[in-house]
Structure formats: structure tokens, C-alpha cells
Motif scaffolding. Structure first.
Motif, PDB file in Angstrom:
ATOM      1  N   PRO A  48      -0.233  -0.617  -5.012  1.00 55.42           N
ATOM      2  CA  PRO A  48      -0.383   0.527  -4.099  1.00 55.42           C
ATOM      3  C   PRO A  48      -1.758   1.174  -4.121  1.00 55.42           C
ATOM      4  O   PRO A  48      -2.186   1.735  -3.115  1.00 55.42           O
ATOM      5  N   ASP A  49      -2.477   1.106  -5.265  1.00 55.79           N
ATOM      6  CA  ASP A  49      -3.819   1.686  -5.311  1.00 55.79           C
ATOM      7  C   ASP A  49      -4.905   0.666  -4.973  1.00 55.79           C
ATOM      8  O   ASP A  49      -6.091   1.001  -4.938  1.00 55.79           O
ATOM      9  N   GLY A  50      -4.514  -0.574  -4.719  1.00 52.23           N
ATOM     10  CA  GLY A  50      -5.471  -1.607  -4.340  1.00 52.23           C
ATOM     11  C   GLY A  50      -6.310  -2.152  -5.474  1.00 52.23           C
ATOM     12  O   GLY A  50      -7.203  -2.973  -5.243  1.00 52.23           O
ATOM     13  N   GLU A  51      -6.034  -1.741  -6.713  1.00 55.91           N
ATOM     14  CA  GLU A  51      -6.880  -2.143  -7.840  1.00 55.91           C
ATOM     15  C   GLU A  51      -6.402  -3.414  -8.540  1.00 55.91           C
ATOM     16  O   GLU A  51      -7.131  -3.987  -9.335  1.00 55.91           O
ATOM     17  N   PRO A  58      -4.863  -1.412   0.578  1.00 56.38           N
ATOM     18  CA  PRO A  58      -4.895  -0.066   1.140  1.00 56.38           C
ATOM     19  C   PRO A  58      -6.326   0.319   1.519  1.00 56.38           C
ATOM     20  O   PRO A  58      -7.268   0.023   0.790  1.00 56.38           O
ATOM     21  N   GLY A  59      -6.480   0.967   2.653  1.00 59.72           N
ATOM     22  CA  GLY A  59      -7.802   1.284   3.175  1.00 59.72           C
ATOM     23  C   GLY A  59      -8.284   0.279   4.196  1.00 59.72           C
ATOM     24  O   GLY A  59      -9.243   0.531   4.927  1.00 59.72           O
ATOM     25  N   GLY A  67       0.793  -1.212   0.000  1.00 58.35           N
ATOM     26  CA  GLY A  67       0.000   0.000   0.000  1.00 58.35           C
ATOM     27  C   GLY A  67       0.825   1.261   0.000  1.00 58.35           C
ATOM     28  O   GLY A  67       0.296   2.345   0.195  1.00 58.35           O
ATOM     29  N   GLY A  68       2.160   1.168  -0.229  1.00 56.92           N
ATOM     30  CA  GLY A  68       2.995   2.359  -0.280  1.00 56.92           C
ATOM     31  C   GLY A  68       2.521   3.314  -1.359  1.00 56.92           C
ATOM     32  O   GLY A  68       2.016   2.906  -2.387  1.00 56.92           O
ATOM     33  N   ASP A  69       2.710   4.603  -1.125  1.00 59.41           N
ATOM     34  CA  ASP A  69       2.197   5.613  -2.032  1.00 59.41           C
ATOM     35  C   ASP A  69       3.222   6.707  -2.198  1.00 59.41           C
ATOM     36  O   ASP A  69       3.663   7.299  -1.212  1.00 59.41           O
ATOM     37  N   PRO A  70       3.683   7.019  -3.441  1.00 63.44           N
ATOM     38  CA  PRO A  70       4.695   8.037  -3.643  1.00 63.44           C
ATOM     39  C   PRO A  70       4.155   9.457  -3.593  1.00 63.44           C
ATOM     40  O   PRO A  70       4.895  10.412  -3.677  1.00 63.44           O
ATOM     41  N   ASP A  71       2.844   9.628  -3.540  1.00 60.65           N
ATOM     42  CA  ASP A  71       2.294  10.977  -3.544  1.00 60.65           C
ATOM     43  C   ASP A  71       2.763  11.761  -2.326  1.00 60.65           C
ATOM     44  O   ASP A  71       2.926  11.218  -1.236  1.00 60.65           O
ATOM     45  N   GLY A  72       2.925  13.068  -2.510  1.00 57.96           N
ATOM     46  CA  GLY A  72       3.457  13.906  -1.445  1.00 57.96           C
ATOM     47  C   GLY A  72       2.501  14.038  -0.275  1.00 57.96           C
ATOM     48  O   GLY A  72       1.297  13.866  -0.389  1.00 57.96           O
ATOM     49  N   GLN A  73       3.076  14.346   0.869  1.00 55.73           N
ATOM     50  CA  GLN A  73       2.294  14.574   2.075  1.00 55.73           C
ATOM     51  C   GLN A  73       2.962  15.718   2.809  1.00 55.73           C
ATOM     52  O   GLN A  73       4.170  15.750   2.965  1.00 55.73           O
ATOM     53  N   SER A  74       2.194  16.682   3.275  1.00 58.49           N
ATOM     54  CA  SER A  74       2.790  17.827   3.937  1.00 58.49           C
ATOM     55  C   SER A  74       3.482  17.407   5.222  1.00 58.49           C
ATOM     56  O   SER A  74       3.014  16.543   5.954  1.00 58.49           O
ATOM     57  N   GLU A  75       4.642  18.022   5.481  1.00 52.84           N
ATOM     58  CA  GLU A  75       5.406  17.689   6.655  1.00 52.84           C
ATOM     59  C   GLU A  75       4.740  18.283   7.897  1.00 52.84           C
ATOM     60  O   GLU A  75       4.115  19.325   7.863  1.00 52.84           O
ATOM     61  N   ALA A  76       4.898  17.593   9.010  1.00 50.87           N
ATOM     62  CA  ALA A  76       4.319  18.062  10.253  1.00 50.87           C
ATOM     63  C   ALA A  76       5.232  17.660  11.391  1.00 50.87           C
ATOM     64  O   ALA A  76       5.960  16.671  11.306  1.00 50.87           O
ATOM     65  N   SER A  77       5.224  18.401  12.464  1.00 46.79           N
ATOM     66  CA  SER A  77       6.081  18.107  13.594  1.00 46.79           C
ATOM     67  C   SER A  77       5.532  16.966  14.431  1.00 46.79           C
ATOM     68  O   SER A  77       6.266  16.310  15.156  1.00 46.79           O
ATOM     69  N   GLU A  78       4.234  16.706  14.348  1.00 44.41           N
ATOM     70  CA  GLU A  78       3.611  15.626  15.096  1.00 44.41           C
ATOM     71  C   GLU A  78       2.907  14.678  14.136  1.00 44.41           C
ATOM     72  O   GLU A  78       2.394  15.080  13.104  1.00 44.41           O
ATOM     73  N   VAL A  79       2.884  13.409  14.509  1.00 44.71           N
ATOM     74  CA  VAL A  79       2.208  12.399  13.700  1.00 44.71           C
ATOM     75  C   VAL A  79       0.737  12.368  14.066  1.00 44.71           C
ATOM     76  O   VAL A  79       0.372  12.419  15.237  1.00 44.71           O
TER      77      VAL A  79
END
Length: 402
Positions: free
Chosen positions: A173-176, A129-130, A50-62
Motif C-alpha cells: 500500500p505504501d509502494g515501498e 500508488p501515485g 494501493g489501498g490505504d487504511p488512513d482516515g479521510q474526511s467525509e464529503a458530500s461530493e467526490v
């Protein structure tokens, strides 16, 4: 070759069955050492589901951290950021007739209805994924059908019948789509007529003949989950590879993070072989990290990958994080083995108890932890595993994008 897989009528059978009694292998040799590496390869391969290369905004907390530091193995959900432990498995050596054996896996799967992990009778599984659907294989591998199970009900909704026996499945990764690796024999089997010679430390280093694996991979199916349309590609195992010495006949195919290619881990040298979904060999992607062994997990934004253990003479228990394109070290974080990315700035790792972790002693007493990329924060996610690498109940997590 494109085919339409026959879909059996819906079945609610769970195929639960009792397992034969356990045998514990007490030998030690190069073959056994490499088995640990191959197990790590399979384990990391599963962790990338289920890994996904799409970006994700960085954050200081999970976001959405669910920790069970008092539970090992976990009874309730463990999760952090984009991933969760969807299942875990233990491995045991099961005696077979005529002197054969199987390194069988016993799976515990997260049940969305009861909100707990529950043991299953499936021979192999992977979670989409999901975390709503699982692909399952039943009985003795290789299996002749693939089930799609609803995780809310625990019922198999559809079966895909296959002409060639399947030993392992993994969602794209997209589950399809599914990639289903096919074998002529059980990829986890050890056969008396394929013996290996190992050194038994319990008997003063005497060399003993023991059942060994068979390299029987035939190829793989790529299956469209919605339509059941499948394409089979013939890709037999390489008989001259080091897989036999590694003590396993399992050579499964896995998805690249973008779902465009499939790869197999090379055992004759570090790195991977890449193929398109029709089985055609493709050039190695232009990233230094594709030459790393064992395989790497890529951050959601695609910029970083997990590296290997980086502890030195100072006794630090740390692993490297690398630049995905150059392979150069970007950071060093606490952990013996980096397993999955919670987000772009946090990883999930195995980490041994700092007060007891010494080379050759205590390193196997480890727990799942959430670590920040700057290494400043370590959050326990599970309890500790027993300090014994050969413990039959030693559990291995499967991570899935939730």
C-alpha cells in the motif's frame, strides 16, 4: 531467507511481441462457473492495489471525477477521488504447442505522457500508488526478472533478477515493497497432461477432456523496492485445495490494507489465510468480514467494507456495504459488484443497464459507475461492456491510489 537481488543494467526494451491467434472455449461446467468466481477474486485483488487504511474526511461530493461514459474500453483516464484506473486487461485463450493453452492477459496501461491507455506486451503488471511506477513481468510466465518501469517515459529503469520464476507481483500500500508470487509452471497455463473433464453445452452436454491447470506455486519474495533486498518464503500450493476444480493454477499473495500482512484466498471454504512477510501463518484478524468470499475492499477510514450482491426477488441490482468489525449490513448501494472506494462515502462499481438487466439476460452489459453511500446518486464513469461474458475483448479495470 534474505538475499540481495541482482539488478541488471538499465534497459529501454519494451519486449513488445505479437500474440498467437485466439481460441474461444465454448464449454460449460461447474469448473467454468468457479473460474468466474476466481477471476472476480483476482480482479478485486488487483482493484485493492494501493489501498490505504488512513482516515479521510467525509464529503458530500467526490473530488476530481474524470468520467468517460462514451468509452468502453476507455481510451483516456478514468478516476474519482483517491483512485484511478491505472490499467486494464483482457483475457484470451492462446493455443500452445502439444495441445497446451494459456489464459493470457493483454494489458493496456495508462501513459502519463500521452494521457491515454496504451496496449503493452507485458505478461503481468502492477502500478504503484501515485501512478509513477509499474512493476512488470515479461515473456512467458513464470518470469526470471522483475522490471520497474517509469510511467512518464515508458522505459524500464531497473531490473531485479530472481532465482525462482515469478507469476505475479503486487506493490504494498505504501509502494515501498513488492510481493512476488513464485511458480514452477505458468499459473495461467492449461496443460494437456493435467486434464479436466467439462461439459460442453454446444454439443448437448457431452463431457469432454480438456487441458487443465497445475498447482505449482512455490512461495513468494518480499522485495524492498529501494534497496533490492529480498526475502523468499517457501509456501507451496496445497494440492488438495479446490483450485484445480476452479480451473486456475494462480494462487497469488496480496497485501493487507495496512501492509503488515500478506494473505491468500482460501478456495476450500470462505475466508483467507494470513501470513507475515516471512511466511509465518498468522491468526485471522478479529473481523467478521475476513470470512467473506470474494475478498472485500476497505473504505479509507477502515470502518466499512464492500459486501456481495444483495439483489432479491424485486429485481433490484444492488450490493451490500458492511461494518468492517461486525460484518453487519450498513448500507445497500446500486451495483452488481463493488470494486473500489473513491472516498469514505462513494464507491466504484459495475452496474448493468437497468432497462435491459434481467436474470440470465443483459446482466453482462454493464459499465463502471460512481455510487454514493446513500444510493441516491449514480454517475457513469465508462461506457458499457458488451452483453457477453465470454467476449474475448471484455476489459477488467485495475484501480490504483493516485
Amino acid at each position: 531467507m534474505a538475499i540481495k537481488l541482482e539488478q541488471s543494467p538499465r534497459s529501454d526494451d519494451s519486449t513488445e511481441r505479437e500474440q498467437p491467434s485466439l481460441l474461444r472455449r465454448k464449454s460449460r461446467s461447474l469448473a467454468v462457473a468457479v473460474v468466474a468466481v476466481v477471476a472476480a477474486v483476482i480482479g478485486v485483488s488487483l482493484a485493492l492495489t494501493g489501498g490505504d487504511p488512513d482516515g479521510q474526511s467525509e464529503a458530500s461530493e467526490v473530488s476530481d471525477v474524470v468520467a468517460r461514459p462514451e468509452q468502453s474500453p476507455p481510451r483516456e483516464l478514468i478516476a474519482a477521488g483517491q483512485v484511478a484506473v491505472s490499467a486494464y486487461y483482457t483475457t484470451k485463450l492462446v493455443q500452445q504447442p502439444d495441445g497446451d493453452a494459456v489464459n493470457a492477459r493483454e494489458w493496456s496501461l495508462y501513459n502519463a505522457a500521452t494521457k491515454r491507455y496504451e496496449k503493452t506486451g507485458w505478461a503481468w503488471l502492477d502500478v504503484a500508488p501515485g501512478m509513477k511506477t509499474a512493476a512488470v513481468l515479461e515473456g512467458d510466465l513464470p518470469a526470471k526478472r522483475i522490471g520497474l518501469m517509469n510511467l512518464s517515459t515508458g522505459k524500464v529503469q531497473r531490473w531485479f533478477e530472481v532465482d525462482k520464476g515469478v507469476g505475479g507481483v503486487q506493490f504494498s500500500p505504501d509502494g515501498e515493497r513488492l510481493v512476488a508470487t513464485t511458480y514452477g509452471h505458468n499459473p495461467d497455463g492449461l496443460f494437456k497432461d493435467a486434464p479436466v473433464h467439462v461439459e460442453d453445452a454446444s454439443k448437448g452436454g457431452d463431457v469432454q477432456e480438456m487441458p487443465g491447470p497445475k498447482q505449482s506455486r512455490t512461495g513468494f519474495y518480499v522485495i524492498d523496492v529501494d534497496s533490492g533486498q529480498a526475502v523468499f518464503s517457501e509456501r507451496p500450493a496445497k494440492k488438495d485445495s479446490l483450485a484445480a476444480m476452479a480451473g486456475t493454477g494462480r494462487q497469488d499473495f496480496s497485501w493487507s490494507p495496512d501492509g503488515e500482512l500478506l494473505w491468500e484466498q482460501r478456495l476450500d471454504q470462505p475466508g483467507r489465510n494470513y501470513y507475515d512477510v516471512n511466511g509465518r501463518l498468522k491468526p485471522l484478524p478479529q473481523q467478521k468480514t475476513d470470512l467473506i468470499f470474494p475478498p472485500v475492499a476497505t473504505s479509507p477510514d477502515g470502518r466499512l467494507v464492500t459486501g456481495g450482491f444483495a439483489g432479491g426477488e424485486d429485481g433490484q441490482i444492488v450490493s451490500a456495504v458492511l461494518d468492517a468489525k461486525t460484518g453487519k449490513r450498513s448500507a445497500t448501494v446500486p451495483g452488481q459488484q463493488l470494486l473500489a472506494w473513491a472516498d469514505n462515502t462513494h464507491l466504484i462499481a459495475w452496474l448493468c443497464d437497468p432497462s435491459q438487466c434481467r436474470p440470465g439476460k443483459g446482466e453482462f452489459r454493464n459499465q463502471l459507475v460512481l455510487v454514493s453511500l446513500d444510493g441516491d446518486k449514480v454517475t457513469p464513469l465508462s461506457g458499457f461492456r458488451r452483453a457477453d461474458a465470454d467476449y474475448v475483448g471484455r476489459w477488467n479495470p485495475v484501480f490504483t491510489k493516485r
